[in-house]
Design a protein around this motif. Structure first.
Motif, PDB file in Angstrom:
ATOM      1  N   GLY A 165       0.785  -1.238   0.000  1.00 35.03           N
ATOM      2  CA  GLY A 165       0.000   0.000   0.000  1.00 35.03           C
ATOM      3  C   GLY A 165       0.811   1.280   0.000  1.00 35.03           C
ATOM      4  N   LYS A 166       2.153   1.158  -0.019  1.00 35.85           N
ATOM      5  CA  LYS A 166       2.984   2.362   0.017  1.00 35.85           C
ATOM      6  C   LYS A 166       3.997   2.347  -1.124  1.00 35.85           C
ATOM      7  CE  LYS A 166       2.526   3.201   4.979  1.00 35.85           C
ATOM      8  NZ  LYS A 166       3.238   3.448   6.248  1.00 35.85           N
ATOM      9  N   VAL A 167       4.301   3.541  -1.630  1.00 38.37           N
ATOM     10  CA  VAL A 167       5.295   3.672  -2.702  1.00 38.37           C
ATOM     11  C   VAL A 167       6.329   4.712  -2.280  1.00 38.37           C
ATOM     12  CG1 VAL A 167       5.709   4.329  -5.103  1.00 38.37           C
ATOM     13  CG2 VAL A 167       3.611   3.097  -4.504  1.00 38.37           C
ATOM     14  N   LYS A 168       7.586   4.295  -2.308  1.00 39.65           N
ATOM     15  CA  LYS A 168       8.693   5.210  -2.032  1.00 39.65           C
ATOM     16  C   LYS A 168       9.350   5.541  -3.367  1.00 39.65           C
ATOM     17  CE  LYS A 168      10.303   2.204   0.968  1.00 39.65           C
ATOM     18  NZ  LYS A 168      11.152   1.535   1.986  1.00 39.65           N
ATOM     19  N   PHE A 183       6.484  12.146 -14.243  1.00 32.12           N
ATOM     20  CA  PHE A 183       6.525  11.433 -12.963  1.00 32.12           C
ATOM     21  C   PHE A 183       5.547  12.014 -11.950  1.00 32.12           C
ATOM     22  CE2 PHE A 183      10.688  10.482 -14.987  1.00 32.12           C
ATOM     23  CZ  PHE A 183      10.353   9.175 -15.329  1.00 32.12           C
ATOM     24  N   ASP A 184       5.103  13.250 -12.165  1.00 33.84           N
ATOM     25  CA  ASP A 184       3.966  13.777 -11.407  1.00 33.84           C
ATOM     26  C   ASP A 184       2.716  12.985 -11.767  1.00 33.84           C
ATOM     27  OD1 ASP A 184       2.468  15.964  -9.858  1.00 33.84           O
ATOM     28  OD2 ASP A 184       1.547  16.158 -11.836  1.00 33.84           O
ATOM     29  N   THR A 185       2.574  12.646 -13.049  1.00 31.74           N
ATOM     30  CA  THR A 185       1.424  11.860 -13.511  1.00 31.74           C
ATOM     31  C   THR A 185       1.483  10.436 -12.964  1.00 31.74           C
ATOM     32  OG1 THR A 185       1.342  13.198 -15.531  1.00 31.74           O
ATOM     33  CG2 THR A 185       0.136  11.109 -15.552  1.00 31.74           C
ATOM     34  N   VAL A 186       2.679   9.861 -12.945  1.00 31.32           N
ATOM     35  CA  VAL A 186       2.854   8.524 -12.351  1.00 31.32           C
ATOM     36  C   VAL A 186       2.420   8.548 -10.888  1.00 31.32           C
ATOM     37  CG1 VAL A 186       4.583   6.814 -11.624  1.00 31.32           C
ATOM     38  CG2 VAL A 186       4.687   7.794 -13.925  1.00 31.32           C
ATOM     39  N   ARG A 187       2.859   9.556 -10.179  1.00 32.07           N
ATOM     40  CA  ARG A 187       2.482   9.702  -8.767  1.00 32.07           C
ATOM     41  C   ARG A 187       0.966   9.809  -8.621  1.00 32.07           C
ATOM     42  NH1 ARG A 187       3.794  15.227  -5.351  1.00 32.07           N
ATOM     43  NH2 ARG A 187       3.101  14.537  -3.304  1.00 32.07           N
ATOM     44  N   ARG A 188       0.352  10.646  -9.454  1.00 30.73           N
ATOM     45  CA  ARG A 188      -1.103  10.833  -9.378  1.00 30.73           C
ATOM     46  C   ARG A 188      -1.841   9.516  -9.633  1.00 30.73           C
ATOM     47  NH1 ARG A 188      -3.107  16.253 -10.315  1.00 30.73           N
ATOM     48  NH2 ARG A 188      -1.409  17.772 -10.394  1.00 30.73           N
ATOM     49  N   TYR A 189      -1.361   8.736 -10.608  1.00 31.64           N
ATOM     50  CA  TYR A 189      -2.051   7.476 -10.908  1.00 31.64           C
ATOM     51  C   TYR A 189      -1.857   6.469  -9.782  1.00 31.64           C
ATOM     52  CZ  TYR A 189      -4.019   3.552 -13.405  1.00 31.64           C
ATOM     53  OH  TYR A 189      -4.818   2.496 -13.755  1.00 31.64           O
ATOM     54  N   MET A 190      -0.663   6.448  -9.209  1.00 37.99           N
ATOM     55  CA  MET A 190      -0.426   5.563  -8.052  1.00 37.99           C
ATOM     56  C   MET A 190      -1.395   5.903  -6.913  1.00 37.99           C
ATOM     57  SD  MET A 190       2.132   3.357  -8.349  1.00 37.99           S
ATOM     58  CE  MET A 190       3.648   2.995  -9.218  1.00 37.99           C
ATOM     59  N   GLU A 219      -0.229   5.069  -0.985  1.00 34.51           N
ATOM     60  CA  GLU A 219       0.285   6.248  -0.288  1.00 34.51           C
ATOM     61  C   GLU A 219       1.699   6.486  -0.821  1.00 34.51           C
ATOM     62  OE1 GLU A 219       2.020   7.232   4.119  1.00 34.51           O
ATOM     63  OE2 GLU A 219       0.217   5.963   4.034  1.00 34.51           O
ATOM     64  N   VAL A 220       1.885   7.597  -1.521  1.00 32.35           N
ATOM     65  CA  VAL A 220       3.152   7.835  -2.215  1.00 32.35           C
ATOM     66  C   VAL A 220       4.006   8.857  -1.464  1.00 32.35           C
ATOM     67  CG1 VAL A 220       4.253   8.505  -4.389  1.00 32.35           C
ATOM     68  CG2 VAL A 220       2.027   7.344  -4.437  1.00 32.35           C
ATOM     69  N   CYS A 232      -9.125  13.459 -16.249  1.00 27.56           N
ATOM     70  CA  CYS A 232      -8.191  14.546 -16.558  1.00 27.56           C
ATOM     71  C   CYS A 232      -7.361  14.917 -15.329  1.00 27.56           C
ATOM     72  CB  CYS A 232      -8.944  15.769 -17.085  1.00 27.56           C
ATOM     73  SG  CYS A 232      -9.533  15.575 -18.784  1.00 27.56           S
ATOM     74  N   ASP A 233      -7.968  14.860 -14.152  1.00 26.14           N
ATOM     75  CA  ASP A 233      -7.243  15.149 -12.906  1.00 26.14           C
ATOM     76  C   ASP A 233      -6.058  14.205 -12.718  1.00 26.14           C
ATOM     77  OD1 ASP A 233      -8.724  17.297 -12.110  1.00 26.14           O
ATOM     78  OD2 ASP A 233      -9.955  16.213 -10.650  1.00 26.14           O
ATOM     79  N   ILE A 234      -6.242  12.927 -13.079  1.00 22.00           N
ATOM     80  CA  ILE A 234      -5.160  11.953 -12.953  1.00 22.00           C
ATOM     81  C   ILE A 234      -3.979  12.366 -13.824  1.00 22.00           C
ATOM     82  CG2 ILE A 234      -4.487   9.554 -13.404  1.00 22.00           C
ATOM     83  CD1 ILE A 234      -7.487   8.849 -12.788  1.00 22.00           C
ATOM     84  N   LEU A 235      -4.274  12.953 -14.986  1.00 21.39           N
ATOM     85  CA  LEU A 235      -3.218  13.420 -15.890  1.00 21.39           C
ATOM     86  C   LEU A 235      -2.746  14.828 -15.549  1.00 21.39           C
ATOM     87  CD1 LEU A 235      -4.521  12.136 -19.354  1.00 21.39           C
ATOM     88  CD2 LEU A 235      -3.010  10.986 -17.729  1.00 21.39           C
ATOM     89  N   GLY A 236      -3.366  15.436 -14.532  1.00 24.71           N
ATOM     90  CA  GLY A 236      -2.974  16.791 -14.136  1.00 24.71           C
ATOM     91  C   GLY A 236      -3.525  17.862 -15.054  1.00 24.71           C
ATOM     92  N   ILE A 237      -4.571  17.528 -15.810  1.00 28.65           N
ATOM     93  CA  ILE A 237      -5.194  18.480 -16.724  1.00 28.65           C
ATOM     94  C   ILE A 237      -6.377  19.141 -16.018  1.00 28.65           C
ATOM     95  CG2 ILE A 237      -6.397  18.767 -18.933  1.00 28.65           C
ATOM     96  CD1 ILE A 237      -3.410  18.092 -19.177  1.00 28.65           C
TER      97      ILE A 237
END
Length: 465
Positions: free
Chosen positions: A20-23, A46-53, A59-60, A402-407
């Motif tokens: 459940g956690k990503v470092k 990598f902001d998008t990767v974080r958002r999708y995680m 919990e990133v 779109c939020d997941i992609l930061g749009i």
């Protein structure tokens, strides 16, 4: 969810070290000037990767550094007659402004190299104690050949590497492939006290120290641009694993190069663009959307034509969202019908296509295609006769993806200045009182500010020219 791991050269199922956690650690910029669009690509990706995680429930803990001591910073400081700290502080602030405009969220932690010197001294001493590093004339070097797995990330063979191509040869080194951990001070440069003499750290050591301090000895994801694979990330692995005697990062992600009109971006070719320069011509949401229209590992070509295409594509999405909002305001039907429930089931298929694309090594290009399909479905299946609930659910579905992609799909409302809002209200009053000359005058004033008005049955709509 599968990730392409540079370390193994294949896609692997993502399994976090801790459930459940990503470092996650991403190499940040060296802050001696405004960031350029090449810097922006890994920030956006990598902001998008974080958002999708996070969308998937993880919990990133997301750490991205600022390199605030470096030859380029020192050179800039000397040119301007100010301290290196003044240069780095100025451009960290400017970088954060650009990140905000790109809708790149702040990291959990943005460590600065100059604030982590103590940890660097400790790690360097540990490497000396373990015979992985040695002192020579005030410098400390890492014994590359002592680390048997050196080259496992870049797949480079030490024997095949020629001196002088990627690493400058220095006479005092035991071996031409050894790299610097600590360098002695030069006149006019910032320095710190160390057991080996006053000086400053080499570039590679900072990320090993910051990742360990803020994420731990073993991390899930280490990411950055493809240009960092060798020597930077290769050297990080050597330092960290020699020091900690544990695997450093489980997954290594790298974004492809960015070219300008099919040529490498460089100041000498005159095709070097900062994010700030692009912002003079486009909303930076267009730049973000452009970056996401290609797979992150693919080379990406930047051109005016492709930016215009991205602007038009983003406008299609924003217009569909605006239509849904206007229809919600205009309809008198409240509750969802059976037919609408069936249509929402069909719409959900596009969300599943989006997730399928993102689960396949963060394929944002296919994810964007799924959003376009949802937009087309929305445009073809909505009218003022639909219920508020149906229209709102479609709106929320597009907005969430779109939020997941930061749009930002509601950006139009956010950027509408208060004085423009007042002018639109004044124009409405002028039309009601049949003062059409004033109404037309206001329309022209708004047009001069880049705002186009559209009078529709649902009311006044507006868009940026």
């Amino acid at each position: 969810m599968k990730l392409y791991n540079t370390l193994t050269k294949k896609k692997e199922e993502f399994q976090p070290i801790e459930e459940g956690k990503v470092k996650m650690y991403v190499c940040g910029p060296t802050v001696y000037n405004y960031i350029h669009i090449g810097n922006a690509r890994p920030m956006i990706i990598f902001d998008t990767v974080r958002r999708y995680m996070e969308y998937k429930g993880y919990e990133v803990n997301f750490v991205s550094n600022f390199t605030d001591v470096d030859d380029k910073i020192i050179k800039k400081a000397i040119e301007e007659g100010v301290s290196a700290t003044e240069i780095s502080t100025r451009y960290i602030a400017e970088c954060k402004k650009d990140m905000e405009a790109l809708n790149v969220r702040p990291a959990t932690k943005h460590p600065l190299a100059t604030e982590e010197i103590g940890g660097m001294l400790e790690m360097i001493q540990t490497l000396i104690d373990k015979d992985f590093a040695y002192v020579k004339d005030g410098s400390v070097y890492f014994r590359t050949k002592r680390f048997e797995e050196y080259g496992k990330l870049s797949k480079k063979n030490l024997e095949d590497l020629e001196a002088g191509k990627r690493i400058a040869v220095e006479e005092q080194k035991e071996d031409e492939m050894d790299f610097v951990l600590w360098k002695p001070k030069k006149e006019g440069e910032p320095f710190w006290v160390s057991p080996w003499g006053n000086g400053r750290p080499g570039w590679h050591i900072e990320c090993s120290v910051m990742a360990k301090k803020y994420l731990g000895e073993e991390i899930d994801i280490h990411a950055g641009g493809e240009d960092l694979i060798f020597p930077h990330h290769e050297n990080e692995i050597a330092q960290s694993e020699a020091c900690n005697e544990k695997p450093f990062a489980k997954y290594w992600l790298h974004n492809g190069f960015l070219n300008i009109e099919n040529k490498k971006m460089s100041k000498s070719l005159g095709n070097f663009f900062t994010v700030r320069e692009i912002a003079e011509k486009y909303d930076l949401q267009v730049l973000r959307f452009f970056m996401l229209n290609a797979h992150y590992r693919s080379p990406l070509n930047f051109s005016a034509d492709l930016m215009e295409a991205s602007k038009n594509g983003l406008d299609r999405i924003l217009t569909a969202v605006e239509n849904l909002k206007h229809l919600q305001a205009a309809t008198t039907v409240l509750k969802l019908s059976v037919e609408e429930e069936d249509k929402l089931k069909l719409a959900n298929e596009y969300k599943l296509k989006f997730e399928e694309a993102m689960d396949d090594d963060f394929n944002t290009a296919d994810a964007v295609s799924a959003i376009f399909e949802l937009v087309k479905f929305s445009n073809s299946n909505t009218s003022v006769e639909n219920s508020k609930e149906f229209l709102n659910k479609l709106y929320e579905e597009i907005k969430n993806l779109c939020d997941i992609l930061g749009i930002l799909v509601d950006k139009k409302e956010e950027i509408l200045a208060e004085e423009i809002e007042k002018l639109i209200e004044e124009r409405q009053e002028a039309r009601k009182s049949k003062n059409f000359a004033r109404a037309d005058e206001i329309r022209d004033e708004l047009l001069a500010q880049g705002i186009i008005l559209e009078d529709t049955r649902e009311g006044v709509k507006w868009k940026k020219a």
